[in-house]
Design a protein around this motif. Structure first.
Motif, PDB file in Angstrom:
ATOM      1  N   TYR A   1       0.851  -1.189   0.000  1.00  0.00           N
ATOM      2  CA  TYR A   1       0.000   0.000   0.000  1.00  0.00           C
ATOM      3  C   TYR A   1       0.889   1.242   0.000  1.00  0.00           C
ATOM      4  N   HIS A   2       0.380   2.286  -0.627  1.00  0.00           N
ATOM      5  CA  HIS A   2       1.071   3.578  -0.575  1.00  0.00           C
ATOM      6  C   HIS A   2       0.084   4.627  -0.076  1.00  0.00           C
ATOM      7  N   PHE A   3       0.472   5.366   0.971  1.00  0.00           N
ATOM      8  CA  PHE A   3      -0.403   6.373   1.569  1.00  0.00           C
ATOM      9  C   PHE A   3       0.147   7.764   1.291  1.00  0.00           C
ATOM     10  N   GLU A   4      -0.761   8.672   0.965  1.00  0.00           N
ATOM     11  CA  GLU A   4      -0.389  10.054   0.650  1.00  0.00           C
ATOM     12  C   GLU A   4      -1.471  10.976   1.192  1.00  0.00           C
TER      13      GLU A   4
ATOM     14  N   LEU B   1      -7.728  17.785  -3.768  1.00  0.00           N
ATOM     15  CA  LEU B   1      -8.233  16.416  -3.891  1.00  0.00           C
ATOM     16  C   LEU B   1      -8.803  16.139  -5.273  1.00  0.00           C
ATOM     17  N   TYR B   2      -9.545  17.088  -5.842  1.00  0.00           N
ATOM     18  CA  TYR B   2     -10.186  16.842  -7.137  1.00  0.00           C
ATOM     19  C   TYR B   2      -9.171  16.817  -8.273  1.00  0.00           C
ATOM     20  N   GLU B   3      -8.031  17.442  -8.035  1.00  0.00           N
ATOM     21  CA  GLU B   3      -6.947  17.412  -9.020  1.00  0.00           C
ATOM     22  C   GLU B   3      -6.176  16.094  -8.947  1.00  0.00           C
ATOM     23  N   LYS B   4      -5.993  15.570  -7.725  1.00  0.00           N
ATOM     24  CA  LYS B   4      -5.132  14.402  -7.519  1.00  0.00           C
ATOM     25  C   LYS B   4      -5.895  13.097  -7.310  1.00  0.00           C
TER      26      LYS B   4
ATOM     27  N   ASP C   1      -6.701   4.725  -5.461  1.00  0.00           N
ATOM     28  CA  ASP C   1      -7.650   3.616  -5.466  1.00  0.00           C
ATOM     29  C   ASP C   1      -8.653   3.765  -4.329  1.00  0.00           C
ATOM     30  N   VAL C   2      -8.179   4.355  -3.225  1.00  0.00           N
ATOM     31  CA  VAL C   2      -9.012   4.572  -2.037  1.00  0.00           C
ATOM     32  C   VAL C   2      -8.807   6.008  -1.572  1.00  0.00           C
ATOM     33  N   ILE C   3      -9.896   6.685  -1.212  1.00  0.00           N
ATOM     34  CA  ILE C   3      -9.823   8.053  -0.696  1.00  0.00           C
ATOM     35  C   ILE C   3     -10.410   8.069   0.712  1.00  0.00           C
ATOM     36  N   LEU C   4      -9.626   8.592   1.666  1.00  0.00           N
ATOM     37  CA  LEU C   4     -10.059   8.686   3.060  1.00  0.00           C
ATOM     38  C   LEU C   4     -10.197  10.158   3.437  1.00  0.00           C
ATOM     39  N   LEU C   5     -11.368  10.538   3.923  1.00  0.00           N
ATOM     40  CA  LEU C   5     -11.609  11.913   4.353  1.00  0.00           C
ATOM     41  C   LEU C   5     -11.503  12.002   5.869  1.00  0.00           C
ATOM     42  N   ALA C   6     -10.807  13.023   6.343  1.00  0.00           N
ATOM     43  CA  ALA C   6     -10.725  13.249   7.784  1.00  0.00           C
ATOM     44  C   ALA C   6     -12.115  13.592   8.320  1.00  0.00           C
ATOM     45  N   PRO C   7     -12.397  13.275   9.585  1.00  0.00           N
ATOM     46  CA  PRO C   7     -13.740  13.529  10.136  1.00  0.00           C
ATOM     47  C   PRO C   7     -14.203  14.973   9.982  1.00  0.00           C
ATOM     48  N   GLN C   8     -13.276  15.938  10.072  1.00  0.00           N
ATOM     49  CA  GLN C   8     -13.681  17.347  10.018  1.00  0.00           C
ATOM     50  C   GLN C   8     -14.201  17.784   8.651  1.00  0.00           C
ATOM     51  N   ILE C   9     -13.923  17.000   7.603  1.00  0.00           N
ATOM     52  CA  ILE C   9     -14.514  17.320   6.291  1.00  0.00           C
ATOM     53  C   ILE C   9     -15.453  16.197   5.844  1.00  0.00           C
TER      54      ILE C   9
END
Length: 473
Positions: free
Chosen positions: A125-128, A135-138, A143-151
Motif C-alpha cells: 500500500y502507498h499512503f499520501e 483532492l479533485y486534481e489528484k 484507489d481509495v480516498i479517506l476523508l478526515a472527520p472534520q470534512i
C-alpha cells in the motif's frame, strides 16, 4: 493441420519459467503466482481456455479473456500477452490510498502511521495526504480516498466525483487514536464489499424471433473492456467480459468464436465500438483502424450477419429504451483515459448519424478551437464539457443531455456556467449516468433488430418486383 490440444498447450506453458513468478498447477488450471498478482490459465470443456490476472492489492482483474484453443501460434501469442501484462504490473500493483483534510497537516501524520503499519503487515500500500482543495486534481490517482472527520460533510460530493473508487470518512475514534491497523482493516473490508457488489439490473428486451450476439468495447483507465452478451429471442443466455490492454480484430474474433461455439444459431452480431462507424467501416486511427470494413472482415469468417454501430450511438439508443421517453436526447461520453468526448444524438426514435457517421465526433471541433496541441491536451475537464454542451445545445437544442464522465460529475457547476450564455428556457435537462455498458448492450440489440427488419423489407420488395416468368410465357 492438426488442432493444438490442451495437453500440448499445458506442457508448453509449464516450460515458460520466469524468476518473477512461481508456477503452480492442478487438474483444471495453471497459476503463475507473482505475489503482487496472479495469472490463471483455466482449461474448460469444448477446448475453451480462460486467461485471468488478478491484482493482489485490490482483488480486481487486470486482464481477462477466453478463447477456443485451435491454432498453436494464436494460443501462444495470447499467453505471451498475458505474461507480459503480468510482468508489466510489477511496480504498478500498489494500492494507492489518499487521505485528505482541510490542510493535509493532521492526515500527513496519520498517513505515515498507516504506511508503517502496512509495511509491517507485508501489504503493498502507498499512503499520501493532500489538502481538500487539491483532492479533485489528484484524486483520480488513488484507489481509495479517506476523508478526515472534520470534512466528512463533503463525503457525498467526493463520492460523486470519484464514483468508481472506494471513498469513506475515517471514523472519529480511529482518527483520534491514529489506530492504523484498525483503519487498514476497514479499508480491506470496504474493498472486499465493493468487489462483491451486485450488478445493475439489465434492461428488458421485448421478445423477438432473433438470436443476437452483442459485443461492446468500452475505454477504461486499466485498458479496454469487451462486454459481450447473447440474446436468444430477447432473453440473455450468455453474459461476460474480457479485459485487454487494447482493441484488436483478433480479440473481437476470439469472443465471437467462443460465443458461436456455444450458440451456432446466432443470426446477427452487433458491434458497438469506439470510433467513427458508417456503412460497416470503422475509423479509429489511435488504435490503427483506418477505414477498415469490420462487417466484411467478419462476414468472411463467420456464417452470420454483422452490424457495426458507434459506441455512443448504441448508448443513446439503450437509454431511450430504458426510459421510454419520446424526446430529443444527446448522450455525451468521455472515457477514463481520454479527454475528447463522443456524442450520440437521438431525435425521438431516430439516431442522427450524419454524413458517413461523423455526427457526434467532436474531436475535430476541439482541434479547431485549440490548434495548439499542448494547450488542448491540458484543458480542464470542465472546459471540455462546457464547450461540448454549448455546441450541442446551440445546434440541436435537445430536451435532455445524459453525461457519462466519471471524472467530473458536477451537474450544477456545469449548469451555472452554461446559464451565463443560454437562457434557462432553452436549457436542457442534464443528467449524470455511470453505466455505459448498461445502455450500449440493449441499444445495440434494438439496432440489430431494426437492421434485420429493414433487410426483410428489402427482400420482400425485391420479390415483389421480380418478373413473373410464367406470365411472360
Amino acid at each position: 493441420m492438426t488442432a493444438y490440444s490442451q495437453e500440448e498447450f499445458r506442457e508448453w506453458i509449464l516450460e515458460q519459467k520466469n524468476d518473477l513468478y512461481e508456477i503452480k498447477e492442478d487438474d483444471h488450471q495453471i497459476i503463475l503466482d507473482a505475489g503482487y498478482a496472479a495469472a490463471s490459465i483455466v482449461f474448460h470443456d469444448m477446448n475453451i481456455i480462460e486467461l485471468i490476472i488478478q491484482n493482489a492489492a485490490d482483488g480486481l482483474n487486470r486482464f481477462y479473456l477466453h478463447f477456443q484453443l485451435n491454432e498453436k501460434d494464436h494460443a501462444q501469442s495470447l499467453f505471451k500477452e498475458m505474461q507480459n501484462t503480468l510482468i508489466g504490473l510489477e511496480g504498478h500493483h500498489t494500492l494507492n490510498v489518499m487521505l485528505s483534510c482541510s490542510s493535509a497537516l493532521t492526515t500527513s501524520f496519520f498517513a505515515e502511521n498507516l504506511q508503517q503499519a502496512a509495511d509491517s503487515m507485508g501489504l503493498d500500500y502507498h499512503f499520501e495526504a493532500v489538502s481538500y482543495n487539491r483532492l479533485y486534481e489528484k484524486g483520480s490517482e488513488a484507489d481509495v480516498i479517506l476523508l478526515a472527520p472534520q470534512i466528512g460533510f463533503e463525503l457525498e460530493k467526493v463520492k460523486e466525483a470519484f464514483h468508481h473508487r472506494v471513498v469513506l470518512v475515517i471514523p472519529a475514534k480511529i482518527f483520534a487514536q491514529y489506530n492504523a491497523y484498525e483503519m487498514i482493516a476497514e479499508i480491506r473490508n470496504q474493498i472486499s464489499e465493493r468487489s462483491s457488489e451486485t450488478k445493475e439490473h439489465n434492461i428488458e428486451i421485448t421478445a423477438n424471433d432473433a438470436v443476437i450476439l452483442v459485443v461492446a468495447v468500452i475505454n477504461r483507465r486499466d485498458g479496454k473492456r469487451y462486454g459481450y452478451r447473447v440474446y436468444d429471442h430477447g432473453e440473455i443466455v450468455m453474459d461476460g467480459e474480457v479485459i485487454k490492454p487494447n482493441m484488436t480484430l483478433q480479440d473481437l474474433e476470439d469472443i465471437i468464436t467462443t460465443c458461436y461455439v456455444r450458440y451456432s444459431n446466432i443470426d446477427i452480431v452487433g458491434l458497438a465500438l469506439p470510433g467513427t462507424a458508417a456503412y460497416g467501416e470503422l475509423d479509429y486511427p489511435e488504435l490503427g483502424f483506418h477505414h477498415i470494413n469490420i462487417e466484411e472482415y467478419f462476414a468472411e469468417r463467420f456464417p452470420m450477419r454483422f452490424y457495426l454501430v458507434n459506441d455512443t450511438n448504441a448508448a443513446v439508443a439503450g437509454y431511450h429504451i430504458d426510459h421510454q421517453e419520446d424526446i430529443f436526447t444527446a448522450f455525451l461520453y468521455i472515457p477514463d483515459n481520454m479527454l475528447i468526448p463522443g456524442v450520440g444524438i437521438m431525435q425521438r426514435k431516430d439516431i442522427i448519424k450524419g454524413k458517413n457517421g461523423f455526427a457526434g465526433e467532436v474531436g475535430s471541433y476541439f482541434r479547431y478551437l485549440y490548434p495548439d496541441e499542448s494547450k488542448l491536451n491540458n484543458l480542464p475537464l470542465k472546459t471540455v464539457l462546457t464547450d461540448t454542451l454549448m455546441a450541442i445545445i446551440c445546434v440541436f437544442a435537445p430536451d435532455k443531455v445524459v453525461i457519462n464522465c466519471r471524472q467530473y460529475p458536477f451537474v450544477e457547476d456545469l449548469k451555472a456556467e452554461l446559464e451565463k450564455y443560454i437562457d434557462r428556457a432553452f436549457m436542457p435537462e442534464i443528467e449524470i449516468t455511470w453505466h455505459m455498458k448498461h445502455y450500449m448492450m440493449p441499444g445495440m440489440v434494438i439496432q440489430c433488430l431494426d437492421y434485420l427488419n429493414h433487410e426483410k423489407v428489402k427482400r420482400r420488395l425485391r420479390e415483389m418486383h421480380k418478373p413473373d416468368k410464367q406470365n411472360k410465357r
